[in-house]
Structures are given as C-alpha cells and as structure tokens.
Design an enzyme around this catalytic site. Structure first.
Site, mmCIF file in Angstrom:
data_model
loop_
_atom_site.group_PDB
_atom_site.id
_atom_site.type_symbol
_atom_site.label_atom_id
_atom_site.label_comp_id
_atom_site.label_asym_id
_atom_site.label_seq_id
_atom_site.Cartn_x
_atom_site.Cartn_y
_atom_site.Cartn_z
ATOM 1 N N GLY A 167 -5.758 2.375 -3.089
ATOM 2 C CA GLY A 167 -6.787 2.553 -3.334
ATOM 3 C C GLY A 167 -7.154 4.146 -4.332
ATOM 4 N N LYS A 189 -7.482 -5.631 -3.402
ATOM 5 C CA LYS A 189 -6.199 -5.632 -4.033
ATOM 6 C C LYS A 189 -6.002 -7.027 -3.345
ATOM 7 C CE LYS A 189 -5.208 -1.110 -1.173
ATOM 8 N NZ LYS A 189 -3.982 -0.508 -0.642
ATOM 9 N N ASP A 242 -0.220 5.026 0.529
ATOM 10 C CA ASP A 242 -0.614 5.915 2.254
ATOM 11 C C ASP A 242 -0.458 5.396 3.287
ATOM 12 O OD1 ASP A 242 -1.517 8.443 0.726
ATOM 13 O OD2 ASP A 242 -2.674 7.195 0.107
ATOM 14 N N ASP A 249 1.019 -1.113 0.161
ATOM 15 C CA ASP A 249 -0.210 -0.120 -0.028
ATOM 16 C C ASP A 249 0.815 1.287 0.026
ATOM 17 O OD1 ASP A 249 -2.655 1.552 0.034
ATOM 18 O OD2 ASP A 249 -1.906 1.833 2.806
ATOM 19 N N ASN A 273 -8.977 -2.238 3.913
ATOM 20 C CA ASN A 273 -9.121 -2.274 2.643
ATOM 21 C C ASN A 273 -7.666 -2.449 1.651
ATOM 22 O OD1 ASN A 273 -7.764 -0.030 2.468
ATOM 23 N ND2 ASN A 273 -7.950 0.276 0.168
#
Length: 265
Positions: free
Chosen positions: A44, A192, A11, A9, A218
């Site tokens: 995302g 994901k 962020d 990921d 997520n």
C-alpha cells in the site's frame, strides 16, 4: 506446476516490527531469484517508500504500490499501469473525512499531501519514511485524480469508517484497511490482486504459478488470486482464513519459511 512469481507485502510481512528485512529473508529471496523466480513487492506504500526495500533486495521487477493502483519499475520511467481515483469521488472522500475531523492524506505524482501537520502525520511518517507536503485546503489543491486517498485515525474509528464507507461506496470505490489506523481508498476494481493478475499476464503466467504472502485485509485479494496464498502468523484470523498456508510471523522469518517450503524445497 512450479512457482515462477512471488509477490509479497512489505509492512508486517517482509519487514520486522523494526522495519528491517532479516538476513534469512534476504537469503531466501536471493535463492529464489537465482532459480529464475520473479520477486515482486506488493504494498500500500508509495513508490518512493517501497523503492529502498526493492534496492536492498536487488529487485528489478516492477513494484506494485498504492494497493495496486500503480505498477512501476523501480528504476523509474513511465508507469506500466496507473489507475487513479476519479476526481469527483476523491473530493467526496476528502469532504467526508474533513467533516468528521479525520486526518486525510492524498497522493499525487508520488507525493503525499495533507492539510497540515499533526500527530497522525507524525505517526504515518515514522512508518513510511517519506515526506509530507502541507497545502492547507485539500479540495482547492486537488485538481486532478489522485492515485490513492487515506484516513489516519484511531483503530476503533478506522474500523467504523471502513465498514460504513465500504458499504456506501460499494460498486464505486475500493475501501481497505491495511493497518488498524488506516482506511484506504482506490479506484473500483483496483487491488493487489488485480495488479498481480496484470503482471502475471504480462509475463505469460497463470495463477497456479504465483505465490503471494501478506498479513492484512488489503492482502486478501492477492491471497485469493494466487495458486498459493500465504498469510504470516501475525495476520488477523480473517486473513489467515483466506490463505492456503499460514507461515511464521514477520518477526520469525515467515517469508523465508514460505519460500523455502514452496519454492526452494
């Protein structure tokens, strides 16, 4: 079996709270790639918002964007995979959001469209570093399936809508929280985790050859898919519970620590 694919990921995982990649993380990623390990960003974010980080790291692997709804090479060209939200369901999500006076983003052709600028737009743009396109009537504008939809609102309001809509659209849409202020909507079965599975199979890899690193709800599907699922220390307890290992926080080079432990050692 050794790790041959790392998916992480962006962020609150790869980047610090100041939205930068530290030298330690850059060095660990470069060392992993020098060993032949593929490194993929799974976010995302929109494609255009993720590309600058991929370029900074010198990555050539496809980017997983929009929580898995789009997989596309950073150099451009046709998407490898694109799974948009069905138009009828997208219209329902916009209608619900507008009736509740929530700020709604829709994403088409890697552009973000809004009804009008407001405080929530400014908050989102400060994080994403992108442009927003106000169009007035979102329902009239949206004439084809969007890649993703998103509500931006106060954390306590986002938490309520996440719970309510996840149940209401169970079996029809995926409903995620990435940041406390965001409620995100993708097509059914898209995450994901599903995107990383598609990429891994394209490369002929099994889950045991994949490591994933994330911080939020997520990210749970990719943590559960991978042979080694890593949560950063700033992840909520529920996310950490789904991980095989908890590394340092995004402010403490957690990505670098995990790569050194599981790939470079």
């Amino acid at each position: 079996m050794s790790i041959k694919l790392i998916a992480m990921d962006i962020d609150d995982t790869l980047i610090t709270d100041e939205l930068v990649i530290t030298e330690a993380c850059q060095g660990a990623i470069a060392a992993a790639r020098a060993k032949g390990v593929r490194v993929v960003l799974a976010t995302g974010r929109m494609l255009s918002s993720a590309i600058p980080y991929a370029r900074q790291l010198g990555l050539t692997e496809p980017l997983i964007c929009y929580n898995g709804a789009l997989i596309q090479p950073p150099s451009g060209g046709a998407p490898l995979f694109h799974h948009p939200v069905p138009l009828d369901l997208a219209r329902e999500i916009v209608t619900i959001g507008e009736a509740a006076n929530l700020h709604v983003n829709i994403y088409l052709d890697d552009r973000m469209y809004i009804a009008e600028f407001n405080e929530y737009t400014r908050f989102y743009l400060a994080v994403g570093g992108i442009e927003a396109y106000p169009v007035g009537d979102l329902l009239a504008f949206m004439d084809r399936p969007p890649t993703k939809l998103l509500y931006v609102c106060e954390p306590e309001i986002a938490a309520k809508w996440h719970v309510d809509l996840r149940e209401q659209y169970r079996g029809r849409l995926e409903v995620y929280v990435s940041k406390p202020q965001y409620v995100e909507f993708t097509a059914l079965g898209i995450s994901k985790g599903s995107a990383i599975k598609e990429l891994a199979e394209m490369y002929g890899l099994g889950p045991e050859e994949v490591m994933t690193i994330g911080d939020s709800f997520n990210d749970i599907p990719m943590l559960e898919y991978a042979g080694i699922g890593v949560a950063v220390a700033n992840a909520p307890a529920e996310v950490q519970a789904k991980a095989d290992y908890v590394t340092l926080s995004n402010e403490e080079d957690g990505v670098a620590e995990a790569i050194k432990r599981f790939v470079l050692s």
